[in-house]
Design an enzyme around this catalytic site. Sequence first.
Site, PDB file in Angstrom:
ATOM      1  N   GLU A  16       1.349  -0.679  -0.159  1.00 26.11           N
ATOM      2  CA  GLU A  16      -0.027   0.167   0.052  1.00 26.11           C
ATOM      3  C   GLU A  16       1.098   1.318   0.442  1.00 26.11           C
ATOM      4  OE1 GLU A  16      -2.193  -1.225   3.907  1.00 26.11           O
ATOM      5  OE2 GLU A  16      -1.360   0.510   5.064  1.00 26.11           O
ATOM      6  N   CYS A  52       4.073   8.021   0.665  1.00 25.41           N
ATOM      7  CA  CYS A  52       4.396   7.321   1.281  1.00 25.41           C
ATOM      8  C   CYS A  52       4.558   5.886   1.254  1.00 25.41           C
ATOM      9  CB  CYS A  52       3.821   7.311   2.614  1.00 25.41           C
ATOM     10  SG  CYS A  52       4.566   6.439   4.170  1.00 25.41           S
ATOM     11  N   CYS A  59       6.743  -6.517   7.914  1.00 22.76           N
ATOM     12  CA  CYS A  59       7.468  -6.417   8.307  1.00 22.76           C
ATOM     13  C   CYS A  59       7.747  -7.296   9.293  1.00 22.76           C
ATOM     14  CB  CYS A  59       7.312  -4.941   8.625  1.00 22.76           C
ATOM     15  SG  CYS A  59       9.003  -4.061   9.622  1.00 22.76           S
ATOM     16  N   CYS A 109       7.338  -3.384  15.795  1.00 27.12           N
ATOM     17  CA  CYS A 109       6.769  -2.832  16.822  1.00 27.12           C
ATOM     18  C   CYS A 109       5.354  -2.714  16.863  1.00 27.12           C
ATOM     19  CB  CYS A 109       6.922  -1.268  15.877  1.00 27.12           C
ATOM     20  SG  CYS A 109       8.759  -0.541  15.181  1.00 27.12           S
ATOM     21  N   CYS A 121       2.613  -0.733  15.203  1.00 25.04           N
ATOM     22  CA  CYS A 121       2.458  -1.174  13.795  1.00 25.04           C
ATOM     23  C   CYS A 121       1.608  -2.213  13.074  1.00 25.04           C
ATOM     24  CB  CYS A 121       3.332  -0.719  13.220  1.00 25.04           C
ATOM     25  SG  CYS A 121       3.833  -0.841  11.553  1.00 25.04           S
ATOM     26  N   GLU A 180      10.968  -2.325   7.089  1.00 23.32           N
ATOM     27  CA  GLU A 180      12.019  -1.340   7.239  1.00 23.32           C
ATOM     28  C   GLU A 180      13.199  -0.863   6.626  1.00 23.32           C
ATOM     29  OE1 GLU A 180      13.588   0.129  10.263  1.00 23.32           O
ATOM     30  OE2 GLU A 180      15.318   0.529   9.043  1.00 23.32           O
ATOM     31  N   SER A 193      12.805   6.450   6.763  1.00 26.30           N
ATOM     32  CA  SER A 193      12.656   6.350   8.119  1.00 26.30           C
ATOM     33  C   SER A 193      13.042   5.428   8.448  1.00 26.30           C
ATOM     34  CB  SER A 193      11.280   6.690   8.758  1.00 26.30           C
ATOM     35  OG  SER A 193       9.967   6.066   9.096  1.00 26.30           O
ATOM     36  N   SER A 233      12.888   6.633  13.838  1.00 23.25           N
ATOM     37  CA  SER A 233      11.875   6.536  14.840  1.00 23.25           C
ATOM     38  C   SER A 233      12.874   5.825  16.007  1.00 23.25           C
ATOM     39  CB  SER A 233      10.931   5.219  14.419  1.00 23.25           C
ATOM     40  OG  SER A 233      10.181   4.931  12.868  1.00 23.25           O
ATOM     41  N   LEU A 234      12.028   7.185  16.904  1.00 25.47           N
ATOM     42  CA  LEU A 234      12.335   7.055  18.704  1.00 25.47           C
ATOM     43  C   LEU A 234      11.130   6.261  19.636  1.00 25.47           C
ATOM     44  CD1 LEU A 234      15.678   7.748  19.778  1.00 25.47           C
ATOM     45  CD2 LEU A 234      14.968   9.528  20.112  1.00 25.47           C
ATOM     46  N   HIS A 235      10.399   7.472  19.552  1.00 25.79           N
ATOM     47  CA  HIS A 235       9.341   7.209  20.216  1.00 25.79           C
ATOM     48  C   HIS A 235       9.364   6.971  21.249  1.00 25.79           C
ATOM     49  CE1 HIS A 235       7.872   6.978  16.262  1.00 25.79           C
ATOM     50  NE2 HIS A 235       7.842   5.292  16.570  1.00 25.79           N
ATOM     51  N   CYS A 295       0.065   2.671   8.325  1.00 26.47           N
ATOM     52  CA  CYS A 295       1.112   2.034   7.826  1.00 26.47           C
ATOM     53  C   CYS A 295       1.033   0.659   7.988  1.00 26.47           C
ATOM     54  CB  CYS A 295       2.685   2.027   7.874  1.00 26.47           C
ATOM     55  SG  CYS A 295       3.639   1.148   8.673  1.00 26.47           S
TER      56      CYS A 295
END
Length: 345
Positions: A90, A103, A110, A114, A117, A158, A189, A212-214, A331
């Site tokens: 997508e 995007c 993946c 995470c 996600c 990723e 990213s 991506s730290l989060h 995503c």
Amino acid sequence: MINILDLNLLELKKWMKINGESEFRAKQVFDWIYKDVWDFEDMNNIPKGVKEKLQSDFHIGIPKLVEEYSSKLNDTKKYLFALEDGNLIECVIMKYKHGNSICISTQVGCRMGCKFCASTIGGMIRNLSPGEMLAQIMKSQHLIGERISNVVLMGSGEPFDNFDNVMKFLEIVTSGNGLNIGQRHITISTCGIVPKIKEFADINLQITLAISLHAATDEIRMKSMPIANKYSIAEIIDVSKYYINKTNRRLTFEYALVKDLNDSRLDAENLSNLLSGMLCHVNLIPINEIKENELKTSSKDNVAEFKKVLENNNVQVTIRREMGLDINAACGQLRRSYIKCEELK
Ligand code: SF4
């Protein structure tokens, strides 16, 4: 059969030479392809003999449109595409005043796991080839009838887990013989694969890197990102400084705000301590809640408070515009809901 979109101009020139044809034919073929002519038969200035050789060795791997969703809330579209092997990917098109942004996905699924996600729920199926990444842009441009000027590698997958293919994609997408999108209009990213960030820094491109730290502590990061068990925040900060020194580029840190997980005042202060003085920018993302888990988005007040703490500590910060909440824009959500619907049929 080879997807011709996986080749750069030099490789197609070599193929022409090996096949006894003039190398300049390669540029002619690329000119057609990047003008949305996706059948060798329709390339008027290519002799019949060359077309036949092209047809026997190559196909032009443009995906099929399976579903299209348009947001009623803003100018966002989401496309679900089927690849040649039936896998679904997508991409999201966002219309801004300064142009169209896309995007794209870099893998089918993946394996990074995470928690917030949807892309990772079924694991990683396979890597996308450079041509399959390019084709998402080409097909989307064709569908919207407008040029896409900004590309973000932040869809499913990723990018640094598919490093070589992504680097080749970047080479072709920025080439004057490809889609000719400037490096400064591209953002990549990563969830923080430290050795690959270093490798990327050494290539020294003018592409924006977003990490991506989060979370501001390893303990909290481990709760939502399994990669945190492999690389600590200290290692990420070290490699980030290396990247900034090497490229002189401002780095972006993505921070998805999850209610009661990482959105307290203390979290904001810890994040400020980590980043203050760095050439960086924080992108706060109120998460899109997904059906598959219990994570809740932060309240508007919390988001504003979090932002204020960073600003007070001189850390540059913005809040990401929420895109297409009514069309599963986070995503992996669209692909998953489509697969689920198909399973129910
Ligand atoms: S957020 Fe990115 S890295 Fe993490 S699971 Fe989703 S696609 Fe993979």
